[in-house]
Every structure is written in structure tokens, then in C-alpha cells.
Design an enzyme around this catalytic site. Structure first.
Site, short mmCIF file in Angstrom:
data_model
loop_
_atom_site.label_atom_id
_atom_site.label_comp_id
_atom_site.label_asym_id
_atom_site.label_seq_id
_atom_site.Cartn_x
_atom_site.Cartn_y
_atom_site.Cartn_z
N HIS A 56 0.83 -1.21 0.00
CA HIS A 56 0.00 0.00 0.00
C HIS A 56 0.86 1.26 0.00
CE1 HIS A 56 -3.26 -2.70 0.82
NE2 HIS A 56 -2.77 -3.05 1.99
N HIS A 215 -7.04 -4.57 -1.30
CA HIS A 215 -6.34 -5.83 -1.61
C HIS A 215 -7.01 -6.53 -2.78
CE1 HIS A 215 -6.31 -4.98 2.75
NE2 HIS A 215 -5.03 -5.21 2.62
#
Lengths: 334, 334
Positions: A56, A215
Site C-alpha cells: 500500500h 487488496h
């Protein structure tokens, strides 16, 4: 799968090492267990620690530094860090003021940060972020997911912590910012986790996933590709409905921070187009955008997609958003 | 093609409008002809103007502001801006100190900036950037291409211009930084120009293009996918060979700025891994990396790929690199 990697087992450590070398003025990298912390530890303030699965970036290591985090604990790609990482990081940087964990609400992260909190001898508290209004409960969560709004929480609490504020006050501000922030994302493509070597999910050439997680978790629904304005309209509608649900007071002319976040593979040109679309729409809804952030701030590896986050401002949040910050990924006033 | 756009004809203007709204404290957008300029025009300094085809964001509009550019002229995607854009921008912001154009060396840009320069009544000069050492002459150039090193030129000349330096001195510094900077890029995937609607070039699932240009132009050769270290090694070797060719003095322990630039769709995690690989290699070559920049600074729309740029530092360049800058994409010291 084509990625700039060497051996699969070395991806994380080589990337973290590069980050620590490139930002040697800001951070130290500790190994076994892995965590990154401020080069110049701050004394007499609440220590802010975040962390989560890697992939991320720049979340969270990119937000270590003056006015934001004190340490970050990176897990493997899309995998929670282990409790020993948070425990060691906390013991390394804690002052008498205590430790505040800022944790995106995913089951693995929640469990491991809780375990660290239980083992930690220093006074501590936790703020859970849950700004994603796309779905309640999901692949990896009970309750809502924490996504790009986490950056706003980390920035504001980071600013307050620098003033020497108490652990309780830092936690309260974090929870306030979280409640006042709603996000919604959309995926045009999947991402590919290096260790998996293939896309996380299949998606058609003319399909998009509305409300996708960071995700690649499913969102609200799979729809046909649309014009940007239609996509943004659905995101903004979901966010404003969420604000209503949360009973945020929208009297007078509400003022907001608009964050348009890229998931990793979306050109800046498109992110600014999304910003234009969202700002135009919000103006029609009577919302004044007085703070903005556009770029890749909470990514999902190489996913093409973006999210829109809206934070309802007040004087306190504006003050802490505007205050000086010096990190790898956010920097102003220093 | 899945992109966040509405009508094809509106992509540029909607994106520029979003940029100008999100950075309303920094820039003004002028239309017909299109250019962006500083919100607070600076008096009594050389006006720095750059521009080029869109699709390389944040280049160039993202570098408008204190300590860097005064204006930027965006053409359509991968298409040169027209002379009236540069002419109008120059007339809008020029002071008695004159105008310096900073132009990436592509035939269309060179021609159109030259035409603007001829028509311009104000004293002016041009710095051409040509840091790409992959190929001499290419699809769109006579001579070498200007790529990510342009950011370093714009930053350093921008700093000097703020001091009230002369047009000749600004041009001289720009040319010096350009000569001391070499870059080499690699593509894992093609990019897709919105108006074309399909990838610019075909590339196999296991192929990469070494030395690729920032529009997807061919580079040195097409090879099989390799480990990151091998790819970076070829880039670094090419750069050091170029430094030798340019007879840059490498006595003592040379000090360099290392810029690892993403082309738009490469995760930050991989860019830092490339940084780690390049820094490790350069150390073995006796080069000290004392300044670093890692991120998407000169992109090629949604291309997965990256470039490595190395700038041989001296005290003057270090001073101007370190000096305060306040733009959308680069900010420190302010």
C-alpha cells in the site's frame, strides 16, 4: 508476471532497505523484527505507530517523520505484521506519554495489534480506521475497512501529538477524523501479489469493480465500464449517504477535504480528471472543498483504479491538516 | 481501454481544470491558448517556461511554483504544445530579466518552442534537455531524448532564477546540469494513449524494452524479463559509460543524485527495490549517493516501467537542489 524484483523472499527487505537508504535523513530501518522509526526520535510526546501489510506504499512508512508517525511496522505483502514487530517498535520509541496504535480495520491487523497492546508495558491505546463506506463486513474484515482516509487520521493525530497532547486526546481526535471521513474505491484492473504471480481476481476488459478494497476484495458490484463522471457520481453518492447515516451535521456550507487516491497504476492525469469531476459534483451538493490531496497515497500494488475520500472539516481538523509535516510522502511547512 | 475519462476531446481540459482546482494556491489555468502559470507571478527574475506533450504528469505543470517553473504549456497527449501557447505564456509572465525555455529534445517541441522564441519580443534563451543515454536519434528526435533528468534541470535553474540571476547564467546552469545527468529507462508494458485506444506497442508477456522512451519509443533492444538487479545493472552501466563519453571527471569520490523514476504503473515498492539495487551497485563503483528522489516524476501515462537518472553533483548543483521549492509535485523548505 513482470515485476522489478529479484528473489521472491527478498522483495520486502530489499524494498525497505531502498526506502531507508533514500530517506536516511528521516528514518531508521530495524531488522528482526522489521520496523521503521524516526531518525530523530521525538521525546515527550505520544508515540504514533501504524503498520499493516505491505503493498500500500507510501502507507505507512512514507508517513514517518515530524508531524506524523513515529514508527511503522510493515508485514509481508497484504499480510498483517506480527505482534513482535509492534511490541519492539513501541518499546524502542515510547516515552512516558504512551503509545497510540493506528490500525486499519482488518481482522489480521486488529488481532496482531491487540496482542502487541496486551504485551506492552507502556500505556497504550488504539484508533481503528474504517472509512471505506462501500461494504460492511468483507473478505478480511468484521465491520468496515480502513482505506485511504487513514492518511488523514495519521496526519491530524500526528500534528496533535507533536504539541505534547495526552494519549486520550490523540485517540479522541483520531476517532473523530475517522468518523468524519468516508471513502469509496473502484478497480479497473486487478493487482498482482508477487508471491502469487497472477492477478488476485479476474475482471473483464469492459468491467469495473465498484467499491473494491485495497487488496482487491470484492466491493458492491461489478458493472460495465462507464464514463468517469458516472463512476465518480456513484462514489460521491455513496459517501454522502454514509455521512447522512453517520448523522454528520451538514448545516450551513459544509467544508471538506477531498482526497483522490490512486491505487498504483492510474496516471495522475486521470486522477486530476476524477478530482475535477468530484469537486464539480460536490459543489452542486453545497459542499466547499477547501483542502485537497491528489496522488498515490494508499495503493494496492499495481492495481489500476482510484478512490475518493471526503473528510468533513472543522477548525480543529483544518488546523492539524495544515500544520507542518516532514515525511517521505507528505511534506509541507518544513 | 479502461480509463477514467469522459469524452475524448475533454480529457486534457478536465484534467488541467482538476489540477488547477486542487492547487489553486499555486497555479492559474489560462485557456485559449492553454497554459498554467504561478498564482503569484514573481517579479524581477528570469521567467522559466517549460512544456511538452501531456501524459508525463507531474511534468511540467506539477513543477510550477516558487523555486521552479513560472509557467508550463501542455500539449495534447504526447503531442507538442503550439507556439501560441508558449508565446502567450511568456508575454503573460515575462519581466525585464527575460524568458528561459526549458525544452525536452523532441523534434516537435524544438520546432514549436523555436517558433515561439522567434516571435517573442522579450529577450529569451532555451535549454534543451537530452539526458537519455539509451539511443542517439530516435522516433521523435534528432540527437538524444530529454527524459526524467529534466526535473533536475528545472529544479536547479528554478533555484538560481529566484536569486535574480541573469538569463545567461540560468541557461549556463541548465546546460551544465543537463550534461552532468544521464538517464536510462525500461518498459515492462506499453502505455495506451486515450485517443488511440490501444497499446502504443506490442510486447510479450516475458519481454522488456531496454532503453525505452517516455512515449513508448523503441530503446536499445528487446530482451527477456530478468531479475531487477540485472536490469538495473544494464542501466547503471549505460549511464557510467555515458559519463565517460562526456568526459565527466570522476576523480576522488564522485557524489551523485540518484533519481529512480516510475513511468506511471510501477508500484513504489518496486521503485524502492530498484533504488536499493542501483545504490548498492553505484557504491561498488565508488560513487557516493548524497541526494535521492524516488517516485513518479516523469511518467509515460500507464506504462509499467522505470528509469534511473544519475546527476554528478558539485557544490553549486547541491546548493540549488537543496534550496526551497514549493510546487505540486516537489516541495521542501517552504
Amino acid at each position: 508476471m513482470k515485476k522489478f524484483i529479484n528473489k521472491l523472499d527478498d522483495v520486502l527487505i530489499e524494498s525497505l532497505s531502498g526506502f531507508a537508504q533514500a530517506h536516511a535523513d528521516l528514518v531508521n530501518l530495524s531488522l528482526n523484527p522489521h520496523f521503521l522509526s524516526r531518525k530523530k526520535p521525538a521525546a515527550n510526546k505520544v508515540a504514533l505507530i501504524s503498520g499493516g501489510g505491505s503493498g500500500h506504499e507510501p502507507l505507512h512508512a512514507g508517513y514517518i517523520g515530524y508531524g506524523m508517525l513515529d514508527a511503522a511496522c510493515p508485514g509481508h505483502v497484504f499480510t498483517s505484521p506480527t505482534p513482535d514487530q509492534m511490541l519492539t517498535a513501541a518499546e524502542h520509541i515510547a516515552s512516558d506519554k504512551g503509545v497510540l496504535f493506528i490500525v486499519k480495520n482488518y481482522a489480521g491487523d486488529v488481532m496482531n495489534f491487540e496482542m502487541a497492546a496486551e504485551m506492552l508495558s507502556v500505556e497504550n491505546a488504539t484508533v481503528y480506521t474504517s472509512d471505506d463506506c462501500a461494504v460492511v463486513n468483507s473478505t478480511y474484515t468484521e465491520g468496515r475497512r480502513g482505506v485511504a482516509g487513514t492518511v488523514i487520521v495519521e496526519k491530524c493525530v500526528g500534528s496533535l501529538a507533536e504539541t505534547g497532547a495526552s494519549l486520550a486526546d490523540c485517540k479522541a481526535l483520531g476517532e473523530k477524523v475517522n468518523v468524519r471521513t468516508s471513502s469509496m474505491g473502484v478497480a479497473l484492473t486487478s493487482c498482482t501479489v508477487p508471491a502469487a504471480g497472477r492477478p488476485t481476481f479476474a475482471i473483464g476488459d469492459n468491467e469495473i469493480e465498484m467499491g473494491v478494497g485495497i487488496h482487491g476484495e470484492p466491493g458492491r458490484h461489478r458493472v460495465k465500464m462507464q464514463e468517469a463522471d458516472a463512476i465518480v457520481n456513484e462514489c460521491v453518492k455513496a459517501i454522502l449517504a454514509d455521512w447522512q447515516q453517520k448523522q454528520l451535521c451538514l448545516k450551513g456550507q459544509p467544508e471538506a477535504l477531498l482526497l483522490v487516491n490512486g491505487f498504483g497504476a492510474t496516471p495522475l492525469m486521470e486522477l486530476y480528471l476524477i478530482y475535477h469531476s468530484a469537486a464539480t459534483l460536490l459543489k452542486k451538493h453545497g459542499i466547499a472543498i477547501s483542502r485537497s490531496l491528489v496522488g498515490n497515497y494508499t495503493t494496492a500494488l499495481d492495481m489500476a483504479g482510484a478512490s475518493v475520500s471526503l473528510c468533513l472539516l472543522d477548525d480543529e481538523i483544518k488546523h492539524h491538516w495544515d500544520s507542518p509535516v516532514h515525511t517521505a510522502a507528505l511534506r509541507w511547512g518544513c
